[in-house]
Design a protein around this motif. Structure first.
Motif, PDB file in Angstrom:
ATOM      1  N   ASN A  24       0.831  -1.220   0.000  1.00 26.17           N
ATOM      2  CA  ASN A  24       0.000   0.000   0.000  1.00 26.17           C
ATOM      3  C   ASN A  24       0.861   1.264   0.000  1.00 26.17           C
ATOM      4  O   ASN A  24       2.072   1.192   0.219  1.00 26.17           O
ATOM      5  N   ASP A 223       0.797  -1.430  -6.339  1.00 29.18           N
ATOM      6  CA  ASP A 223      -0.337  -0.944  -5.538  1.00 29.18           C
ATOM      7  C   ASP A 223      -0.641   0.508  -5.873  1.00 29.18           C
ATOM      8  O   ASP A 223      -0.144   1.070  -6.851  1.00 29.18           O
ATOM      9  N   ALA A 224      -1.444   1.161  -5.018  1.00 30.38           N
ATOM     10  CA  ALA A 224      -1.918   2.520  -5.341  1.00 30.38           C
ATOM     11  C   ALA A 224      -0.829   3.575  -5.204  1.00 30.38           C
ATOM     12  O   ALA A 224      -1.058   4.733  -5.547  1.00 30.38           O
ATOM     13  N   ASN A 234     -13.668   5.648  -6.090  1.00 27.85           N
ATOM     14  CA  ASN A 234     -13.021   4.634  -5.255  1.00 27.85           C
ATOM     15  C   ASN A 234     -11.971   3.886  -6.088  1.00 27.85           C
ATOM     16  O   ASN A 234     -12.192   3.602  -7.253  1.00 27.85           O
ATOM     17  N   PRO A 235     -10.842   3.546  -5.484  1.00 28.48           N
ATOM     18  CA  PRO A 235      -9.685   3.141  -6.306  1.00 28.48           C
ATOM     19  C   PRO A 235      -9.501   1.661  -6.612  1.00 28.48           C
ATOM     20  O   PRO A 235      -8.692   1.302  -7.465  1.00 28.48           O
ATOM     21  N   VAL A 236     -10.236   0.777  -5.910  1.00 29.27           N
ATOM     22  CA  VAL A 236      -9.820  -0.630  -5.940  1.00 29.27           C
ATOM     23  C   VAL A 236      -9.814  -1.227  -7.351  1.00 29.27           C
ATOM     24  O   VAL A 236      -8.879  -1.951  -7.717  1.00 29.27           O
TER      25      VAL A 236
HETATM   26  C1  LIG Z   1     -12.939   0.512   5.642  1.00 33.70           C
HETATM   27  C2  LIG Z   1     -12.510   0.696   4.212  1.00 33.70           C
HETATM   28  C3  LIG Z   1     -13.461   0.667   3.207  1.00 33.70           C
HETATM   29  C4  LIG Z   1     -13.074   0.837   1.871  1.00 33.70           C
HETATM   30  N1  LIG Z   1     -14.026   0.775   0.896  1.00 33.70           N
HETATM   31  C5  LIG Z   1     -13.654   0.852  -0.397  1.00 33.70           C
HETATM   32  C6  LIG Z   1     -14.608   0.705  -1.445  1.00 33.70           C
HETATM   33  O1  LIG Z   1     -15.797   0.514  -1.202  1.00 33.70           O
HETATM   34  N2  LIG Z   1     -14.172   0.790  -2.714  1.00 33.70           N
HETATM   35  C7  LIG Z   1     -12.859   1.019  -3.031  1.00 33.70           C
HETATM   36  O2  LIG Z   1     -12.519   1.085  -4.218  1.00 33.70           O
HETATM   37  N3  LIG Z   1     -11.946   1.159  -2.054  1.00 33.70           N
HETATM   38  C8  LIG Z   1     -12.290   1.081  -0.759  1.00 33.70           C
HETATM   39  N4  LIG Z   1     -11.367   1.210   0.229  1.00 33.70           N
HETATM   40  C9  LIG Z   1      -9.973   1.515  -0.162  1.00 33.70           C
HETATM   41  C10 LIG Z   1      -9.238   0.260  -0.591  1.00 33.70           C
HETATM   42  O3  LIG Z   1      -9.402  -0.764   0.373  1.00 33.70           O
HETATM   43  C11 LIG Z   1      -7.746   0.603  -0.757  1.00 33.70           C
HETATM   44  O4  LIG Z   1      -7.596   1.714  -1.616  1.00 33.70           O
HETATM   45  C12 LIG Z   1      -6.997  -0.589  -1.372  1.00 33.70           C
HETATM   46  O5  LIG Z   1      -7.162  -1.756  -0.594  1.00 33.70           O
HETATM   47  C13 LIG Z   1      -5.523  -0.255  -1.484  1.00 33.70           C
HETATM   48  O6  LIG Z   1      -4.902  -1.325  -2.154  1.00 33.70           O
HETATM   49  P1  LIG Z   1      -3.350  -1.519  -2.062  1.00 33.70           P
HETATM   50  O7  LIG Z   1      -3.039  -2.744  -2.859  1.00 33.70           O
HETATM   51  O8  LIG Z   1      -2.679  -0.242  -2.428  1.00 33.70           O
HETATM   52  O9  LIG Z   1      -3.030  -1.801  -0.514  1.00 33.70           O
HETATM   53  P2  LIG Z   1      -3.710  -2.761   0.571  1.00 33.70           P
HETATM   54  O10 LIG Z   1      -5.031  -3.289   0.132  1.00 33.70           O
HETATM   55  O11 LIG Z   1      -3.627  -2.029   1.867  1.00 33.70           O
HETATM   56  O12 LIG Z   1      -2.735  -4.027   0.598  1.00 33.70           O
HETATM   57  C14 LIG Z   1      -1.462  -3.973   1.201  1.00 33.70           C
HETATM   58  C15 LIG Z   1      -1.144  -5.335   1.810  1.00 33.70           C
HETATM   59  O13 LIG Z   1       0.238  -5.386   2.147  1.00 33.70           O
HETATM   60  C16 LIG Z   1       0.399  -5.878   3.456  1.00 33.70           C
HETATM   61  N5  LIG Z   1       1.658  -5.311   3.990  1.00 33.70           N
HETATM   62  C17 LIG Z   1       1.908  -4.038   4.362  1.00 33.70           C
HETATM   63  N6  LIG Z   1       3.185  -3.899   4.762  1.00 33.70           N
HETATM   64  C18 LIG Z   1       3.761  -5.111   4.634  1.00 33.70           C
HETATM   65  C19 LIG Z   1       5.071  -5.620   4.888  1.00 33.70           C
HETATM   66  N7  LIG Z   1       6.054  -4.837   5.353  1.00 33.70           N
HETATM   67  N8  LIG Z   1       5.314  -6.909   4.627  1.00 33.70           N
HETATM   68  C20 LIG Z   1       4.321  -7.725   4.142  1.00 33.70           C
HETATM   69  N9  LIG Z   1       3.066  -7.301   3.890  1.00 33.70           N
HETATM   70  C21 LIG Z   1       2.796  -6.024   4.130  1.00 33.70           C
HETATM   71  C22 LIG Z   1      -0.849  -5.434   4.198  1.00 33.70           C
HETATM   72  O14 LIG Z   1      -1.062  -6.257   5.322  1.00 33.70           O
HETATM   73  C23 LIG Z   1      -1.913  -5.593   3.105  1.00 33.70           C
HETATM   74  O15 LIG Z   1      -2.396  -6.927   3.071  1.00 33.70           O
HETATM   75  C24 LIG Z   1     -11.717   1.038   1.563  1.00 33.70           C
HETATM   76  C25 LIG Z   1     -10.758   1.058   2.577  1.00 33.70           C
HETATM   77  C26 LIG Z   1     -11.152   0.880   3.893  1.00 33.70           C
HETATM   78  C27 LIG Z   1     -10.071   0.889   4.980  1.00 33.70           C
END
Ligand SMILES: Cc1cc2nc3c(=O)[nH]c(=O)nc-3n(C[C@H](O)[C@H](O)[C@H](O)COP(=O)(O)OP(=O)(O)OC[C@H]3O[C@@H](n4cnc5c(N)ncnc54)[C@H](O)[C@@H]3O)c2cc1C
Length: 266
Positions: A24, A223-224, A234-236
């Protein structure tokens, strides 16, 4: 690559041809900043000094009010059933970039029904808004992350504009007692982007458009943190589509020889 097990005690050495970061926008930047080498004293991928920079969190706010309902009316529908993209791109919005508005959290009260509209838009990417390393360390002795974030004046204007449109919408729907509820998005948000921005110029970005660190041949970010602009939705789905695009590109490439030069992480 050296890594620490979740038990916090066991260190492992792993060699691989490719490394993919997907931790993330905060943790990927933190990981890179904490991963120093002789040839990368400020963190891997950070020759531009931009790892961590351009943190964006989306701007948002709620506009809510109360609409009278007749006795015995059925309860409100499920969460978030109506969304508007009328102000996503609009000539009257400062910068012309807006976002979405959607209905959120209907609550039945004694004297009416609370109607709440969430306004959401991408925030202005600003270099000084960033993830940096703290002096404090976590339980494993690794420097924590600090987030610096200040709202850009244009974002304040854009939020006011969107809130006004939501207010007009609620007026038209005969909603009374309309008020703005701040979300305090600048103190922390569910949407985190932009700390390893992608782009063609190594001086202006951390990764190539395909997510590879400009400085290193065999580390990709998926990731983002890649997003140069948060976008106003929303970014997912975009994160997933991008990760898939990068994975497909990678799998189509012939397997690289084991990296042995300073442009590869081993
Ligand atoms: C409550 C909530 C509701 C949301 N609702 C929506 C929605 O409806 N629609 C939408 O589009 N977005 C939504 N979002 C936003 C969305 O969840 C995030 O933008 C998205 O998950 C980010 O993706 P990412 O891959 O960048 O990081 P993440 O999904 O955060 O994935 C990062 C992963 O890396 C792991 N990690 C971190 N550091 C380490 C490390 N040092 N070693 C190993 N692993 C590590 C973490 O545990 C996690 O599993 C929501 C977020 C929240 C908190």
């Amino acid at each position: 690559m050296e890594w620490l097990d979740a038990d916090g005690k066991t260190r492992h050495l792993t060699q691989a041809r490719q490394f993919i970061l997907a931790a993330n926008a905060v943790q990927t930047a933190r990981l890179l900043l904490n991963s120093t080498a002789k040839w990368a004293p400020d963190g891997i991928g950070n020759s531009s000094g931009l790892v961590g920079a351009g943190l964006s969190v989306k701007l948002s706010g709620y506009v809510s009010g109360v609409r009278a309902v007749s006795k015995g009316a059925p309860p409100g529908g499920p969460h978030s059933t109506v969304a508007f993209s009328d102000y996503y791109l609009h000539p009257d919005i400062p910068g012309q970039l807006g976002g979405i508005m959607y209905q959120a959290n209907p609550v039945v009260d004694d004297d009416g029904r609370t109607v709440r509209v969430h306004v959401l838009a991408g925030d202005q990417p600003v270099e000084r808004n960033r993830v940096r390393l703290a002096h404090q360390r976590d339980t494993w002795g690794i420097p924590k992350a600090v987030l610096d974030y200040r709202i850009h004046p244009r974002d304040g204007d854009r939020l006011r504009f969107l809130a006004q449109q939501a207010t007009n919408l609620l007026h038209a729907a005969k909603v009374s007692r309309i008020r703005f509820e701040p979300t305090e998005f600048h103190r922390g948000s569910r949407h985190l982007h932009g700390t390893c921005r992608s782009g063609p110029d190594p001086k202006e970005s951390v990764t190539t458009p395909d997510g590879r660190l400009h400085d290193v041949e065999n580390v990709h970010v998926v990731d983002a943190s890649l997003f140069p602009f948060a976008g106003g939705v929303n970014p997912v789905l975009t994160i997933q589509a991008n990760a898939l695009r990068i994975a497909r590109n990678l799998s189509a490439r012939p397997a690289a020889a084991r990296p042995a030069d300073p442009n590869c992480v081993d």
